[in-house]
Every structure is written in structure tokens, then in C-alpha cells.
Design a protein around this motif. Structure first.
Motif, short mmCIF file in Angstrom:
data_model
loop_
_atom_site.label_atom_id
_atom_site.label_comp_id
_atom_site.label_asym_id
_atom_site.label_seq_id
_atom_site.Cartn_x
_atom_site.Cartn_y
_atom_site.Cartn_z
N UNK A 31 -9.78 2.26 4.35
CA UNK A 31 -9.48 0.85 4.58
C UNK A 31 -10.40 -0.06 3.77
N UNK A 32 -11.63 0.42 3.47
CA UNK A 32 -12.55 -0.40 2.67
C UNK A 32 -11.94 -0.74 1.32
N UNK B 1 -1.84 -11.05 -0.13
CA UNK B 1 -1.70 -10.90 1.31
C UNK B 1 -3.11 -10.78 1.90
N UNK C 151 -22.25 -3.24 1.88
CA UNK C 151 -23.23 -3.60 0.87
C UNK C 151 -23.26 -5.11 0.59
N UNK D 181 -17.44 -2.40 -6.94
CA UNK D 181 -17.95 -3.23 -5.85
C UNK D 181 -18.00 -2.52 -4.51
N UNK D 182 -17.14 -1.53 -4.32
CA UNK D 182 -17.01 -0.94 -2.99
C UNK D 182 -17.37 0.54 -2.97
N UNK E 288 -13.24 -2.72 8.34
CA UNK E 288 -13.31 -2.49 6.89
C UNK E 288 -14.13 -3.55 6.18
N UNK F 280 0.83 -1.21 0.00
CA UNK F 280 0.00 0.00 0.00
C UNK F 280 0.86 1.26 0.00
N UNK G 27 -17.36 -4.76 3.98
CA UNK G 27 -18.17 -4.08 2.97
C UNK G 27 -19.63 -4.06 3.41
N UNK H 161 -0.64 -4.14 -4.28
CA UNK H 161 -1.19 -5.03 -3.24
C UNK H 161 -2.08 -6.11 -3.82
N UNK H 162 -2.88 -5.78 -4.87
CA UNK H 162 -3.83 -6.78 -5.38
C UNK H 162 -3.14 -7.97 -6.03
N UNK I 110 -8.78 -0.49 0.52
CA UNK I 110 -7.54 -1.24 0.70
C UNK I 110 -7.82 -2.70 0.97
N UNK I 111 -8.88 -2.96 1.73
CA UNK I 111 -9.26 -4.34 1.99
C UNK I 111 -9.63 -5.04 0.68
N UNK I 112 -10.42 -4.35 -0.14
CA UNK I 112 -10.84 -4.96 -1.42
C UNK I 112 -9.62 -5.23 -2.29
N UNK I 113 -8.70 -4.30 -2.32
CA UNK I 113 -7.50 -4.50 -3.13
C UNK I 113 -6.67 -5.66 -2.59
N UNK I 114 -6.55 -5.75 -1.27
CA UNK I 114 -5.76 -6.85 -0.70
C UNK I 114 -6.38 -8.20 -1.08
N UNK J 81 -14.26 5.22 4.49
CA UNK J 81 -13.08 4.67 5.16
C UNK J 81 -12.11 4.14 4.10
N UNK K 296 -12.49 -13.31 6.14
CA UNK K 296 -12.38 -12.77 4.79
C UNK K 296 -10.92 -12.76 4.33
N UNK L 237 -7.94 -4.93 9.51
CA UNK L 237 -7.80 -3.55 9.95
C UNK L 237 -8.47 -3.33 11.30
N UNK M 132 -15.67 -12.55 -1.08
CA UNK M 132 -15.35 -11.52 -2.08
C UNK M 132 -14.04 -11.80 -2.82
N UNK N 168 -12.73 -2.35 -7.63
CA UNK N 168 -12.96 -1.72 -6.33
C UNK N 168 -14.00 -0.61 -6.48
#
Ligand SMILES: Nc1ncnc2c1ncn2[C@@H]1O[C@H](COP(=O)(O)OP(=O)(O)O)[C@@H](O)[C@H]1O
Ligand SMILES: [Mg+2]
Lengths: 353, 272
Positions: free
Chosen positions: B169-170, A84, A96, B187-188, A92, A58, A94, A79-80, B172-176, B167, A153, A88, A105, B184
Motif C-alpha cells: 500500500x505504501x 485519485x 521516512x 522516495x518510498x 500507508x 491499480x 511514508x 493510477x498516477x 500504491x499510495x505514492x503512485x496515487x 506494505x 494527504x 488505506x 508529497x 516511487x
């Protein structure tokens, strides 16, 4: 569930200077063995999150810094593409998607077939003991449940490395304790390489195979919890971890002369024949309370705090500063009462100069 | 308990008086006037069945929906960029984008004419390049452009505020978890902005439905509803029809706001 990979990870010369000029991290070298749980510990602002984000992809390290996953350099991999898992402090999740949607996901993004996806989600939910929450909305979950979902997750995609940034900080004390035990068991069972950031030393002690104590963007000490606790490498570590008493006095005939008496030091130090000002440290639980006549040091109770299993005493007159010691909970102390102390020379800590 | 109740009633009093004097009474009168034509209450039906009025309704609703969709798209793209990127002149750009907030519709119409009118910039440019003058200020396209222009500030501020509250982090979480930037977004980010879209979209739609100044200035060949009402009222002194059209326009707009409110579960204020 098994994770076949126990990926070793290495940071080589990774510093970080932010665009606004903030020097968050001095160039840092750090190796994490495959399957190891490494805890980054330090006060707020010392660079823990920055280190974790460099590992995650990141943040990019300053030029010259390199991040290695096993043999492969991933410094420029976003990162994608790093595979990893991240957890958090704010969970974090989602909002929705429901719990199963969140957990699945990463598998959906990877275009896993529907059936396989459902099987893996069910597996991870079961592992985290939250199967019954699968179709809940996120806002219907408690904090502890949310963090379990967040862990599920992150683990569902079978990451090479698990990165956790203060995952328990937002929870109340009892829940924090419980989840800490669960996470510890989980990390051990999975054998996954994990880097865990916290500012809470008891969390660090309980979870870490090794702890990296950080201070203003630098590594203050790296070592197993016991070593960090009993053999701090410097004053910062000594004072940041647990409670530490400082005794400063004149060294004479193998004893440290203090306002409250003379404290025998260990053989090697006594034999040095050295004299002059010196200082030693000790932990509250290292001192034993005894009758004044039999004691090496004598002080007076300034305040006594009954904690149930023990009593915490603040003593005047032992050293130049007050010292804090622990006594068994049964005995009562009055303010101003004289107490004697003995400390086993092997329990005394000396900092390298 | 009762003292609390009394205090609340006292606090509501100014709003009550205002609503009574300036909203309920005139509206009631308007409804009555709408039914005062030769056809009586059927006058309301007439404004929907008479082709000229019906076309005006359809044109206005389509225009407002189109304006809302395009404005949301532009404002979201710009808002995401502005909120995520620090660069010199960013503040100035935000200020410029929100500038039209200060303009009455007449000025917006004037600007559209300056740009795309007979003597406009675009006309001059196309004339020089192709020998043919492109003029669209007085068509649906000109109207559309003007509406989008004055709608953007209202929407962009709401959307930017919502993006700021997201946030990080939302994402970043999706990317991780392996999602690339567009995934992202889909979806986010966009789902998280839905309440802001509903709120500002409803306001945008309502404002476009009722906008008058721009249409009046451009004197377009399409009759948007407020223009139709104006024509009936001022030129033909056809009070009953004007009132009936007004009430139906109000009802449609109110319905759109109520719908978005119930979808978003939050309060949406009509502005403009
Ligand atoms: N994006 C950023 N821009 C500028 N400074 C930052 C940024 N992120 C963190 N910092 C600064 O870098 C230092 C280390 O931050 P961080 O790694 O978040 O600390 P920790 O996680 O140990 O509390 C702090 O002084 C913080 O203010
Ligand atoms: Mg942090």
C-alpha cells in the motif's frame, strides 16, 4: 478548501479474473454521480477491494470492461495519471517523512512551488485539525491521528475522486464512531465524489448516499440506505444487513398461520385470495410486545439480553425458527415467560420471488 | 526478581564460557603478541605508518567498500525483480543466486580463474574475436568479481526478506499521489529498505575485509590485508606484526558493524 470538480464515475462491464483463475468480480455496471458518496458493502472476499482498485487504476478490468471519469475513458490510464485520492486500512504513511512531508508529497511530485506547497499543506492540516502534528514523525502518531494524516494527504492534491478502503477498520470502536462522523461531514462539505469500502453495515448506513451490497463478486442490491434496510431485494441482503426474522407458514383468510398464532397481512396480500406456503420477514424493532390476550402471536422467552436502552428477546414458539424482538429496557423478562407480539402489517417485508 | 536474575545468569553461562575461552583469552594474547616486537606497543603504530602495510589497509578497505556498494546495487535490483515478478523458474533462479553461500573462498577463486584466467572463457572468447586475450583474474578486477560473487547471496536474502515485508500500500499510495515508478523507488522503496541495506551492507563489508581464500587462490599482485597477515605469519614468522595487523583489521571491521548497528538501531550479525 473547495474542490471544484464533482466528477461522475462509471464502471461499464468491469469483471475481474486474476491470473490464478480466481473470478473476483462478475462484469459489473455501476454509475456514481458527481459528489456522491457510494459505499461498497459486503462480507470479506466479495470483491469490494477489487472494484475499488479497478476504479483507482491499480487493477485492469478483464477485456471489455471500461472505466470512465466523466466523459473520459481512463481504463488504460495508470493510477498516477488518474488524480485519485486513496486512503488505506493500513494508513500507508511514508515512515521516512514527517506529517507535513507526507501531506505535501503529492504536491512535491507535481513540482508545485515551495511557497504554494506550504500554503496548501497548512490548509489541509488545518481542515483535518492536525496542524500541531505537522512536524511529528509517523511513529509518534496514534491510529486516529494517522488516519487523519492519510486523509489529509489524499485530499491535498485535490483529487477528482476519493477512494477509501476500510479506513476505520483498524481503529477501536469509540474512535471509529468519531472519525465516521468527521468523514461524513467532510465528504459532504467538500462535495467530492467518494467511493467507500467497508464490511461494517452501520458505517455504510451512516456514510452512504447509496450502498452497493456485494455478494461473491456480484451486486446483490444498489440503493439508498433506507431502501436497503427496509426493502431488501433478496435473501442475501435481508440477512446480511441488520437482524431479520423469518416467518414461514400457511396463508389462510389473509392471515399467516404460524405455531404461535395467526398474523394479519397487509390488505393487498390478504385480498389476493392466495393460499399455500408463504414467508414474510420482519426486523426486531418492528414487533411490539403486548399482553398475550391482545396479541396476534404468542411465544416464550428463551433468553433476554438487557442492553440498557432496550432488551433483546429471543423467543421460542412463535415460528419454526426462534425470533428476535426488542422490548423497552425498563421491563424485566424471565426465561420461559409468555409474551405476546403484534406486528404492523406495513412493517412486514416480503422478498420478491 | 532475584530468581529471574539467577535464571538469566544461568542462561548466559554457556555463552560466557565460550566467549572467555575462544575469544577473550586468544584476543588478549593476540594484543600482547602484537606489542611483543622490538618496538613494543608502538608496533601498532608501525603497522599503520609502514607504507607496505598502510597500502594493504587502504586497498582492502577500498575493495571492501566497492564490493559492498556494487553488491547492494545488484542485490537490490535482482531482489526487487525476483520479489515482484512471478515467472516459471523463479525458485530455481533464487536457489542459483544463493548457491555461492555454500562455496569456500578457494572455490570462488577457482571459478574466477576458470572465467577470466589465462585459459578462461573470457580469454578464449576475446582471443577469437579480437586476437587479444583478456585476462583479469589475477588483478584487482578478478578479486573484485570474486568478492561480489560470494557477497551477493548474503545480501540478496536479507534484501528480499525486507522487500517482502514492505506494505504494498505504501507504493500504491505514492503512485496515487502522482509518483511514477522511478520516483516511487527513490522516495518510498529505497528509504524503507535502508535498515536492510545497513545490516547486510555491514556484514558484506566485514566479510570482504576478512576474506582470504579467494585472494589466496588468485595469488593476486595486490596484497589484501588477510594475505599480508598470512605472509607475515607463515613466511616471515613475524608474529608481532601479524598479530598487530590482525587486531587493527578486527577493530576496523568491528567499528563498521557497530556503526551500522547504531545507524539502523538493530542487531547486525557478522557472518562468514
Ligand atoms: N491478487 C489476487 N490474486 C488472486 N486472487 C485475488 C487477488 N486479490 C483478491 N483476490 C481474490 O478475489 C476475491 C475478492 O477479493 P477482494 O476484492 O479483496 O475482497 P474484499 O475486499 O471484498 O474482501 C477474493 O476471493 C480474493 O481472494
Ligand atoms: Mg478488502
Amino acid at each position: 478548501m473547495s474542490l471544484s470538480t464533482s466528477m461522475p464515475v462509471r464502471l461499464a462491464g468491469c469483471g475481474k479474473t486474476f491470473a490464478d483463475g480466481t473470478r473476483a468480480l462478475e462484469p459489473l455496471d455501476l454509475g456514481i454521480a458527481g459528489g456522491e458518496t457510494l459505499v461498497l458493502l459486503g462480507p470479506s472476499g466479495c470483491g469490494k477491494t477489487t472494484t475499488l482498485r479497478i476504479l483507482a487504476g491499480l487493477e485492469a478490468p478483464d477485456p471489455g470492461g471500461r472505466v470512465l471519469f466523466g466523459e473520459a475513458e481512463v481504463t488504460h490510464l495508470p493510477i498516477e495519471k488518474r488524480n485519485v485520492g486513496m486512503v488505506f486500512q493500513s494508513y500507508a504513511l511514508f515512515p521516512n517523512m514527517d506529517v507535513a512531508g507526507n501531506v505535501g508529497y503529492g504536491l512535491r511530485v507535481r513540482r508545485l512551488p515551495e511557497a504554494e506547497r506550504r500554503r496548501r499543506v497548512a490548509e489541509v492540516l488545518e481542515m483535518m485539525a492536525i496542524s500541531e502534528l505537522a512536524h511529528r514523525r509517523i511513529d509518534q502518531l496514534s491510529g486516529g491521528q494517522r488516519q487523519r494524516v492519510a486523509l489529509a494527504r489524499a485530499l491535498a492534491v485535490r483529487p477528482q475522486v476519493l477512494l477509501l478502503d476500510e479506513p476505520l477498520t483498524a481503529l477501536d470502536a469509540a474512535l471509529r464512531e468519531r472519525l465516521r462522523v468527521e468523514i461524513d461531514a467532510l465528504l459532504r462539505r467538500l462535495g467530492i465524489t467518494a467511493i467507500y469500502v467497508t464490511h461494517d453495515q452501520s458505517e455504510a448506513m451512516a456514510l452512504g448516499d447509496r450502498i452497493v451490497v456485494m455478494d461473491r463478486g456480484r451486486v446483490a442490491q444498489v440503493g439508498p440506505p433506507r431502501e436497503i434496510y427496509f426493502r431488501p431485494a433478496n435473501r442475501f441482503v435481508a440477512e446480511f444487513i441488520g437482524t431479520m426474522n423469518l416467518l414461514r407458514g400457511e396463508l389462510r383468510d389473509g392471515r399467516l398461520v404460524l405455531p404461535g398464532g395467526a398474523l394479519p397481512l397487509a390488505g393487498s396480500e390478504a385480498a389476493d385470495g392466495a393460499a399455500g406456503e408463504t414467508e414474510v420477514l420482519f426486523r426486531p424493532e418492528a414487533a411490539r410486545i403486548c399482553a398475550s390476550e391482545a396479541a396476534a402471536l404468542v411465544g416464550r422467552v428463551r433468553s433476554a439480553q438487557f442492553l440498557g436502552d432496550r432488551t433483546r428477546l429471543v423467543l421460542d414458539g412463535v415460528a419454526r425458527r426462534t425470533v428476535i424482538v426488542e422490548a423497552p429496557g425498563r421491563r424485566e423478562f424471565r426465561d420461559g415467560e409468555a409474551v405476546g407480539l403484534t406486528i404492523d402489517p406495513t412493517d412486514l417485508i416480503r422478498l420478491p420471488d | 526478581m532475584t530468581r529471574d536474575r539467577t535464571r538469566h545468569l544461568v542462561l548466559l553461562l554457556p555463552l560466557g564460557i565460550l566467549t572467555g575461552a575462544f575469544f577473550l583469552l586468544p584476543t588478549a594474547r593476540l594484543i600482547a603478541v602484537g606489542a611483543s616486537g622490538e618496538a613494543g606497543l608502538a608496533g601498532y603504530l608501525a603497522v599503520l605508518t609502514t607504507p607496505r602495510y598502510f597500502e594493504s589497509f587502504v586497498a582492502t578497505i577500498l575493495l571492501s567498500l566497492g564490493v559492498t556498494a556494487v553488491t547492494l546495487a545488484i542485490a537490490t535490483a535482482a531482489g526487487l525483480f525476483l520479489q515482484r515478478n512471478a515467472f516459471p523458474g523463479r525458485e530455481v533462479l533464487v536457489a542459483l543466486l544463493t548457491f555461492p553461500l555454500a562455496f569456500p573462498g578457494v572455490v570462488v577463486g577457482f571459478m574466477v580463474i576458470l572465467l577470466a584466467g589465462r585459459q578462461g572463457v573470457i580469454g578464449g572468447l576475446t582471443d577469437a574475436l579480437t586476437g587479444e586475450k583478456l585476462v583479469f583474474a589475477y588483478s584487482m578486477a578478478g578479486l573484485f568479481m570474486g568478492y561480489v560473487y560470494f557477497s551477493i547471496p548474503r545480501v540478496i536474502l536479507t534484501v528480499m526478506a525486507a522487500i517482502e515485508k514492505l506494505d504494498p500500500a505504501l507504493e500504491e499510495a505514492a503512485r496515487s499521489l502522482g509518483a511514477g515508478p522511478w520516483t516511487v523507488l527513490r522516495d518510498v522503496v529505497l528509504p524503507a529498505l535502508k535498515p536492510a541495506f545497513l545490516a547486510s551492507g555491514a556484514v558484506c563489508f566485514a566479510t570482504a575485509m576478512g576474506a582470504f581464500g579467494t585472494a589466496f587462490t588468485l595469488a593476486t599482485d595486490i596484497d589484501v590485508l588477510p594475505m599480508t597477515i598470512y605472509t607475515e605469519f607463515v613466511l616471515y614468522a613475524n608474529f608481532a606484526t601479524a598479530a598487530a595487523l590482525s587486531i587493527v583489521l578486527g577493530a576496523i571491521t568491528w567499528l563498521a558493524l557497530a556503526l551500522s548497528r547504531s545507524l539502523a538501531g538493530t542487531t547486525v550479525a557478522a557472518a562468514g
